[in-house]
Design an enzyme around this catalytic site. Structure first.
Site, mmCIF file in Angstrom:
data_model
loop_
_atom_site.group_PDB
_atom_site.id
_atom_site.type_symbol
_atom_site.label_atom_id
_atom_site.label_comp_id
_atom_site.label_asym_id
_atom_site.label_seq_id
_atom_site.Cartn_x
_atom_site.Cartn_y
_atom_site.Cartn_z
ATOM 1 N N GLU A 231 0.795 -1.229 0.000
ATOM 2 C CA GLU A 231 0.000 0.000 0.000
ATOM 3 C C GLU A 231 0.833 1.289 0.000
ATOM 4 O OE1 GLU A 231 -3.077 -0.292 2.893
ATOM 5 O OE2 GLU A 231 -3.579 1.836 2.813
ATOM 6 N N ALA A 232 2.039 1.231 0.538
ATOM 7 C CA ALA A 232 2.863 2.447 0.602
ATOM 8 C C ALA A 232 3.477 2.806 -0.747
ATOM 9 C CB ALA A 232 3.951 2.297 1.656
#
Lengths: 326, 273
Positions: free
Chosen positions: B59-60
């Site tokens: 997700e980052a």
């Protein structure tokens, strides 16, 4: 060359002083990584009040600001410490007590808000959140507080809007308002003497965050000669003229980590999480680690050289091979 | 998440069993969104075993990292090693919204019969008894991926008739007509366009694996060794369909255990010794 001259360089204390009580702020970084902690600690020392925060994925720094009474409005999607704490204790307490205004969005909508701010449009569309309480009209907390009357240019008149797609006929889609902040503070690996920004590794939502505020303060592990960064401009993320002030602060993100420089300090964050579980023990932690030291150098001395060295990244792998992680 | 314990009624590694149950949800070649913790280990195990061509998205901002040291979170530099692309959150959410993600793993504090999940607050949202972290990417992944798998703790107070706050949508969700204060319950598929017709497909707990039927209602699929259908029913607030139980959850094999403990997490970051 003993030092690199920069007209934009200011101290950590001067950077914190650029943030005025009541400002709308964005803090770049991602949970326990690349947070401008030195400036956030200094904001506590300077006793900031009534700040309006818009950001993705706050963790320890924002929890400390909330516990210290600096934050009035929290607009975000998360507040915890990854595996080192399942909730920001001060954040949780403030929500449960009703002592801050909290406005929940999803992560992507938060990023879209930053993107809208960065690109200069009043809103952007995105598909997630339909059917959820994130779009519950009763849960518009800024609206309930009477703050959506248009009198504050930093607070949009609506939390969200749902429209029908008139272009491709794909049905309902959600619009979220731009984040329009006074100040963004960020922590990166390198900044050039003129202000050109270099981020290494994942960029998180930092680029959008840095572009969405009127004033941008970039803290870096190192200020480097501008021409060094200009040898590979494709790797740079923000042009110098967008950067208002730069701060050099090695280990300025501790206890959060910086790709290629040092790991996050999990033991420190776990200890904070434990100490922040009551107001009294939080106060004692702040007295010891924030108010009890005069600046970030004294804080780093208190952490200790051996501890900091163990966090230092392997120059090839970009993470620490010496840190004790469990 | 749960610790590696010898379960009361049978000696086996519960964490490994849950991770492998999650790993078996991945098909080879799929694009998978993984959050911090057991989901990361599950997808890596799948890559070691039956799904070598699965693509892992963090997700980052990292796409297809070839991790050699387990990251402690999705923003860890360890995610980035030998990745195809290291970028930002917007890029990976765009990939998700483009309809390119097959599977996502998620967690939450409460879940209901239709797979609606609460990750925000317990009690009245306006005056919560307990605040929990908030959506993070939970809502986005659950709205926009083709399938999602929840990994949760099995407790009656977590398997609710209605979740206190609907953070992440299941198969029957809330809709407010223009100006309405009270929501009506609508089928999720009617609310979303044709490219987003997926949703929760399995729930893995420390006692069992659940799935969703044609109407989007949760049913019991398998029960972990040493647990009974009754044990599971006693830890669910709603009336659970147990007519489709297919048997016991598969135990992790010696080879799988070896991969989990010696290849993926030798430091014991998530798999405690």
């Amino acid at each position: 060359m003993n030092s690199i001259k920069s007209e934009k360089q200011i101290s950590v204390a001067e950077a914190a002083a650029e943030i005025k009580n009541g400002d709308t702020i964005i803090i770049a970084g991602f949970t326990v990584w690349r947070k401008p902690m030195a400036i956030m600690y200094e904001m506590v020392r300077q006793g900031k009040k009534d700040l309006h925060l818009i950001m993705n994925n706050p963790s320890i720094g924002v929890d400390i600001l909330i516990g210290s009474g600096c934050i009035k409005i929290w607009e975000s999607n998360y507040c915890a410490h990854e595996i080192f704490g399942k909730i920001g204790n001060c954040f949780g307490r403030a929500v449960e007590e009703g002592s801050i205004i909290y406005e929940d969005y999803g992560h992507y909508h938060t990023v879209l808000r930053l993107q809208a701010g960065a690109t200069g449009v009043p809103f952007l569309p995105g598909w997630s959140c339909l059917g959820t309480d994130l779009l519950n009209p009763e849960y518009d907390m800024l609206g309930r507080a009477g703050l959506r009357d248009g009198s504050n240019p930093r607070i949009p008149r609506k939390k969200f809007e749902i429209i029908e797609d008139k272009f491709y006929g794909e049905g309902k889609i959600v619009l979220v308002p731009a984040a329009r902040a006074d100040v963004c503070i960020a922590h990166v690996q390198k900044v050039g003497a003129q202000g050109t920004v270099r981020i290494e590794g994942q960029t998180f939502a930092c680029i959008e965050a840095m572009k969405a505020a009127d004033k941008l303060i970039v803290m870096a592990e190192e200020i480097v000669p501008e021409n060094e960064l200009r040898r590979e401009p494709g790797a740079n993320t923000i042009p110098h003229f967008r950067v208002d002030a730069i701060v050099e602060c090695p280990f300025g993100a501790h206890p959060t980590g910086v790709f290629g420089y040092y790991d996050m300090d999990g033991r420190f964050i776990s200890d904070y999480h434990f100490k922040s579980r009551t107001k009294e023990t939080f106060k004692a932690w702040i007295d010891e680690w924030v108010l009890g030291v005069k600046d970030h150098n004294q804080y780093l001395d208190k952490i200790g050289g051996a501890r900091l060295t163990s966090l230092r990244s392997n120059s090839s792998l970009k993470w620490s091979t010496n840190v004790v992680r469990r | 998440m749960s610790k590696n314990t010898n379960n009361t009624s049978g000696k086996y590694d519960l964490t490994a069993l849950m991770v492998m149950a999650a790993a078996r949800e991945v098909k080879n070649g799929e694009v998978v969104f993984a959050g911090t913790g057991l989901p990361m280990i599950a997808i890596m195990a799948a890559q070691h075993l039956h799904a070598p061509d699965a693509v892992l998205i963090y997700e980052a901002g990292t796409i297809d990292g070839k991790t050699i040291s387990i990251p402690s979170s999705v923003a860890d530099p360890r995610c980035v090693y030998q990745a195809s692309v290291a970028s930002g959150v917007a890029n990976v959410f765009e990939t998700l919204q483009r309809g390119l993600v097959d599977l996502g793993y998620l967690g939450g504090a409460e879940i209901d019969l239709y797979g609606n999940v609460n990750a925000t607050s317990i009690g009245d949202y306006m005056h919560p008894a307990k605040r929990v972290p908030g959506s993070g990417g939970n809502v986005d992944i659950n709205c926009l991926a083709k399938r999602t798998v929840y990994i949760m703790v099995q407790e009656k107070r977590r398997f609710r008739n209605r979740v206190d706050y609907l953070t992440s949508p299941g198969w029957k969700v809330k809709w407010w007509d223009e100006g309405a204060a009270q929501p009506k319950w609508v089928a999720r598929k009617k609310l979303y366009p044709k490219q987003f017709q997926g949703g929760p497909s399995a729930v893995i707990t420390n006692m069992a694996v659940f799935r969703f039927d044609e109407t989007g209602t949760m049913y019991l699929d398998t029960v972990h060794p040493g647990k009974t259908v009754e044990d599971v029913k006693n830890n669910v607030e709603f009336d659970l369909n147990v007519k489709r139980v297919t048997g016991e959850t598969k135990m992790p094999t010696k080879e799988e255990m070896d991969i989990l403990y010696n290849e993926i997490d030798p430091e014991g970051i998530f798999l405690k010794r």
